[in-house]
Design an enzyme around this catalytic site. Structure first.
Site, PDB file in Angstrom:
ATOM      1  NE  ARG A   8      -0.682  -0.325   4.929  1.00 55.84           N
ATOM      2  CZ  ARG A   8      -0.923   0.273   6.095  1.00 55.84           C
ATOM      3  NH1 ARG A   8      -1.826   1.224   6.180  1.00 55.84           N
ATOM      4  NH2 ARG A   8      -0.285  -0.098   7.176  1.00 55.84           N
ATOM      5  CD  GLU A  55     -17.306   1.650   2.196  1.00 57.23           C
ATOM      6  OE1 GLU A  55     -18.538   1.429   2.264  1.00 57.23           O
ATOM      7  OE2 GLU A  55     -16.626   1.931   3.199  1.00 57.23           O
ATOM      8  CG  PHE A  80     -15.042  -1.992   3.418  1.00 56.33           C
ATOM      9  CD1 PHE A  80     -15.853  -2.936   4.038  1.00 56.33           C
ATOM     10  CD2 PHE A  80     -13.985  -1.450   4.137  1.00 56.33           C
ATOM     11  CE1 PHE A  80     -15.610  -3.316   5.345  1.00 56.33           C
ATOM     12  CE2 PHE A  80     -13.742  -1.825   5.444  1.00 56.33           C
ATOM     13  CZ  PHE A  80     -14.553  -2.757   6.061  1.00 56.33           C
ATOM     14  CG  HIS A 106      -5.893  -2.410   5.042  1.00 51.43           C
ATOM     15  ND1 HIS A 106      -5.447  -1.337   4.308  1.00 51.43           N
ATOM     16  CD2 HIS A 106      -5.558  -2.162   6.329  1.00 51.43           C
ATOM     17  CE1 HIS A 106      -4.856  -0.469   5.114  1.00 51.43           C
ATOM     18  NE2 HIS A 106      -4.895  -0.948   6.335  1.00 51.43           N
ATOM     19  CG  ASP A 114      -8.617  -4.056  12.088  1.00 52.19           C
ATOM     20  OD1 ASP A 114      -8.413  -3.740  13.293  1.00 52.19           O
ATOM     21  OD2 ASP A 114      -8.557  -3.244  11.147  1.00 52.19           O
ATOM     22  NE  ARG A 164      -2.388  -4.469   9.190  1.00 53.16           N
ATOM     23  CZ  ARG A 164      -1.591  -4.323  10.259  1.00 53.16           C
ATOM     24  NH1 ARG A 164      -1.325  -3.120  10.735  1.00 53.16           N
ATOM     25  NH2 ARG A 164      -1.047  -5.368  10.856  1.00 53.16           N
TER      26      ARG A 164
END
Lengths: 312, 275
Positions: A8, A55, A80, A106, A114, A164
């Site tokens: 990223r 989104e 998303f 991610h 998460d 990530r």
């Protein structure tokens, strides 16, 4: 020891660099700091549009921008983008073939702590089913930067998958990215390790282990999952007779499936898959998760030996 | 509006209604009710309001139209044919294999269609993207979109409304075709999205209420919309589903059913009688 940088980061830096040279806009959905489009926002605030936590709307807005001649990069987490906004990507972007670049960060298990709701192991499978969609999953930050420019110059929808987690940089200064072309990183004729994303460096590591045991493994980096470099895959099938495909994604519908589909139709040989088995993730540190879900060089080695044993 | 202009628009709207009936009857399926309810708005949009040129469907500075309620494609195809984007005779190929007139609008197949739509809620967002593109490029073209009243049950419609107001898209005009009916019944009974005016105002729109079948009201609404600065405009058009064909008017059963030969002949005769 190689430097470790998240792909990223490569995405964010590429947007800033390319922003000087090309006319495009960037959309984000309240995750600019995490997706790294924040770097672009800082440099080109008038070309960055936050869409808020919406989104679906963002993807269709991107389609409208593209229909009016702009080149939008739409960014959010893979879950998303490919997940929540699948239908918008399919109907607003894919079906009309609009020139939208989706920067999905991610992705996969390495979201880490998460947990399962954010660990998207399904995005490649989802995006592969969209006709005309190009899918890129870079192995390191160098490849990520090059991939962003290639995506920008490609006319049509592109789904870029970024991670990530900081992963080893395996590519050097003179690296050249060619859309749709796999890269043979290591020659070998006993078995082929086909890998994508962060599994590429693990495949290289696995090849070293196999070498020590007298097994000469070919290693192929597939950064463009669609369109797949079928020529390179079939050549490996013919020359090595057994394949292991490794990806940070569900074993259902991802690169492993794409390779199996290709090989079974044209030159059937054993294809074993390393990926997340048909299950959800959970919270944990990235190393613990990689271990727990078998996304390891050791598992690639084990699967390579199993594939070898199946060879005729 | 002077009587001659009104008469001309009425004639065009009637031709659009005939085009809708021809297409849906030939296809033996499709959505006549919500197509007929927007026929007058479509006539005004393409023949008075919008800066378009049928000989240049890809003209970069044209005004854009997005039929967010894409199932009423017959109304869009009929007005495009009337405007000269393609021969009217082609309308009867609607929904047939290999026709350029798909069941829902397809920007890659049909000249004059600015956005592919059909899945509800997506078109209004795309219209926001077009309006934003005009702002970014400093262009003066305007973007128009029609959503259905039932369509406004989709959450994405409201995401788009937030976006339009946030980015002050005063070059965007959202029309609500408030005909009160959706497939399963009355909109008020299925999932009531009213009051549209108060909701849209709360979302940051300048809201105008107008009669969808009165050209004076339609003209006044669009004239006002052009003067609004700093916020998008929504015109909530109170319409009659199936307008113009007596047995289809306000009948939920005509949402997505084609007339048989006898019904078609009766409907055509009714419309021709008013011309």
């Amino acid at each position: 020891m190689a430097d470790k940088i998240a792909t990223r980061e490569g995405y964010g830096k590429a947007l800033v660099e390319l922003g000087e040279k090309y006319d495009f806009v960037v959309l984000d959905a309240d995750l600019a700091a995490a997706t790294k489009t924040g770097m672009f926002r800082k440099k080109f605030p008038e070309r960055h549009f936050n869409c808020g936590i919406a989104e679906g709307n963002m993807m269709s807005v991107a389609a409208g921008l593209a229909a009016a001649g702009k080149i939008p990069f739409a960014s959010t987490f893979a879950m998303f983008a490919a997940g929540r906004a699948f239908e918008q990507i399919r109907n607003s972007i894919g079906y009309p073939g609009l020139n939208v670049k989706i920067g999905a960060t991610h992705a996969g298990t390495t979201v880490g702590e998460d947990g399962a709701t954010h660990q998207c192991n399904e995005d490649i499978a989802l995006m592969r089913t969209i006709p005309g969609m190009t899918i890129i999953n870079p192995a390191d930050a160098v490849e990520a930067r090059a991939a962003v420019e290639a995506a920008l110059l490609h006319k049509g929808p592109v789904y870029m998958r970024f991670g990530r987690y900081a992963v080893p940089v395996i590519n050097g200064e003179g690296y050249k990215f060619e859309l749709g072309k796999g890269i043979t990183l290591k020659e070998g004729n006993d078995v082929t390790l086909v890998a994508t994303g962060l599994m590429v460096s693990m495949a290289l590591e696995a090849a070293e282990t196999l070498k020590a045991e007298g097994i000469c493994a070919r290693v192929i980096n597939i950064h463009t999952i669609k369109p797949l470099d079928t020529e390179l895959i079939l050549k490996a099938a013919r020359e090595t007779g057994a394949l292991v495909v490794a990806e940070e994604h569900s074993v259902i519908g991802g690169l492993g499936s794409a390779v199996a589909e290709t090989v079974s139709a044209a030159y059937p040989v054993p294809v074993l898959r390393v990926g997340v088995e048909d299950t959800y993730g959970r919270s944990g540190t990235v190393p613990a998760l990689l271990e727990a879900y078998g996304l390891t060089p050791a598992n690639i080695v084990a699967k390579a030996k199993a594939a070898l044993a199946m060879k005729k | 509006m002077n009587p001659a202009k009104k008469q001309e628009l009425s004639r065009i709207a009637s031709n659009i209604r005939l085009g809708i009936l021809d297409a849906v009857h030939a296809a033996k399926c499709g959505h006549p009710g919500g197509s007929l309810s927007i026929a007058d708005i479509m006539a005004y949009l393409y023949f008075e309001e919008m800066r378009v040129d049928a000989t240049r469907p890809d003209w970069a500075d044209r005004d854009r139209f997005v039929l967010s309620k894409g199932h009423t494609a017959p109304a869009l195809y009929a007005v495009l044919a009337e405007k000269g984007y393609f021969p009217r005779e082609q309308l009867v190929t609607l929904r047939k294999i290999d026709s350029f007139l798909q069941g829902h609008p397809d920007m890659k197949k049909t000249p004059g269609v600015d956005m592919t739509t059909g899945s509800l809620g997506l078109g209004i967002s795309a219209a926001c993207g077009m309006a934003l593109a005009a702002k970014i490029d400093g262009k003066d073209y305007r973007t128009y979109t029609i959503i259905g009243d039932g369509e406004s049950e989709e959450g994405q419609v409201w995401e788009a409304c937030m976006f339009a107001a946030h980015y002050k898209l005063d070059n965007l005009c959202v029309m609500v075709d408030w005909n009160g009916l959706q497939i399963d019944g009355a909109v008020a009974d299925i999932m009531n999205p009213t009051p549209y005016d108060k909701k849209l105002e709360a979302f940051g729109f300048h809201v105008i209420m107008a009669d969808a079948h009165d050209f004076d009201a339609i003209e006044a609404a669009f004239a006002t919309a052009r003067t609004v600065k700093g916020k998008p405009t929504a015109i909530v058009f109170k319409s009659v589903k199936g307008k113009g064909v007596s047995f289809m008017e306000n009948q939920v059963g005509w949402h997505g059913v084609a007339p048989n030969d006898e019904q078609y002949a009766t409907a055509v005769a009714e419309i021709k009688a008013t011309m």
